[in-house]
Design a protein around this motif. Structure first.
Motif: not given
Length: 246
Positions: A160-166, A194-198, A220-229
């Motif tokens: 799997v390859e992820l694309t991460l857009e800030p 940071g916060k990314y569209n994945v 979804q095709n894209t998910v918006t996600a934020l790093f957490e502890p």
């Protein structure tokens, strides 16, 4: 005559002594150079600006849980007085980002042990990616870790390859860059915090995959996600759990 001369000399010496005062020792300031018995330095952010109220810890290398605590002043400077022994310095800073509180570990320049009697100058910087010093258990990266899970009958996460857009600035207020990373052993390491569209892609078939934050919402095709502890209550280490499905 000799007796009279010695008496006059003694009186003159006493007069001079009464005119001079012994000064109390002056505590060295945070910006002073190396001083025996002290560790001092400056803490700056990614742009070189001083960080106030950063937490500084001088740890003793010989005795467990023996440390000296301090904070930086308004100019980012700190100074701690040390006892004899072997010491190293760590630091952290609290940052508010996307309405969440982050506690970020600081990078210590010239990281290594030093003698308290000799003193040291240890400057620190804010980093949200890059390799840690590796000294005194400080292993890994300053960036976040992504763990990728397959859903139902999809198991081949290593392809799997992820694309991460800030989405907006990163945690250090810098502008992030679009990243494309392949999973290795379920993980992607050292992603700038940071916060990314994945988005996800299955590489062997060049096929898009559905994504979501693990166990949260629908795919979804894209998910918006934020790093957490990395785990509840953790500081300094941040993680993002992503789930993929065909």
């Amino acid at each position: 005559m000799k007796t009279i001369f010695l008496s006059i000399l003694a009186l003159a010496t006493m007069a001079l002594s009464s005119c001079s005062k012994t000064k109390d020792p002056v505590e060295p300031g945070p910006t002073d150079p190396l001083r025996p018995g002290y560790v001092s330095g400056k803490v700056v952010d990614a742009h070189g600006n001083p960080i106030a109220k950063a937490n500084i810890v001088a740890n003793n290398t010989q005795f467990y849980n023996s440390n000296i605590l301090g904070q930086t002043d308004a100019n980012g400077n700190y100074q701690l007085q040390l006892s004899p022994g072997s010491w190293y310095v760590r630091g952290s800073v609290k940052v508010k980002y996307e309405n969440q509180n982050y506690v970020l570990d600081l990078f210590t320049e010239d990281d290594g042990a030093f003698a308290g009697t000799e003193g040291a100058v240890k400057n620190l910087k804010l980093r949200i990616s890059g390799e840690r010093t590796g000294n005194f258990g400080d292993d890994g990266f300053y960036g976040g870790q992504i763990e990728v899970f397959g859903y139902l009958n999809f198991f081949d996460t290593d392809n799997v390859e992820l694309t991460l857009e800030p989405v907006g600035p990163l945690v250090d207020s810098n502008t992030g860059q679009k990243l494309t990373r392949k999973v290795s052993g379920m993980y992607i390491e050292d992603v700038p915090l940071g916060k990314y569209n994945v988005k996800a892609r299955y590489v062997p078939e060049n096929k898009p995959l559905k994504v979501r934050v693990r166990n949260v919402g629908t795919f979804q095709n894209t998910v918006t996600a934020l790093f957490e502890p990395s785990y509840p209550g953790a500081t300094g280490r941040y993680k993002l759990n992503i789930e993929v499905s065909e």
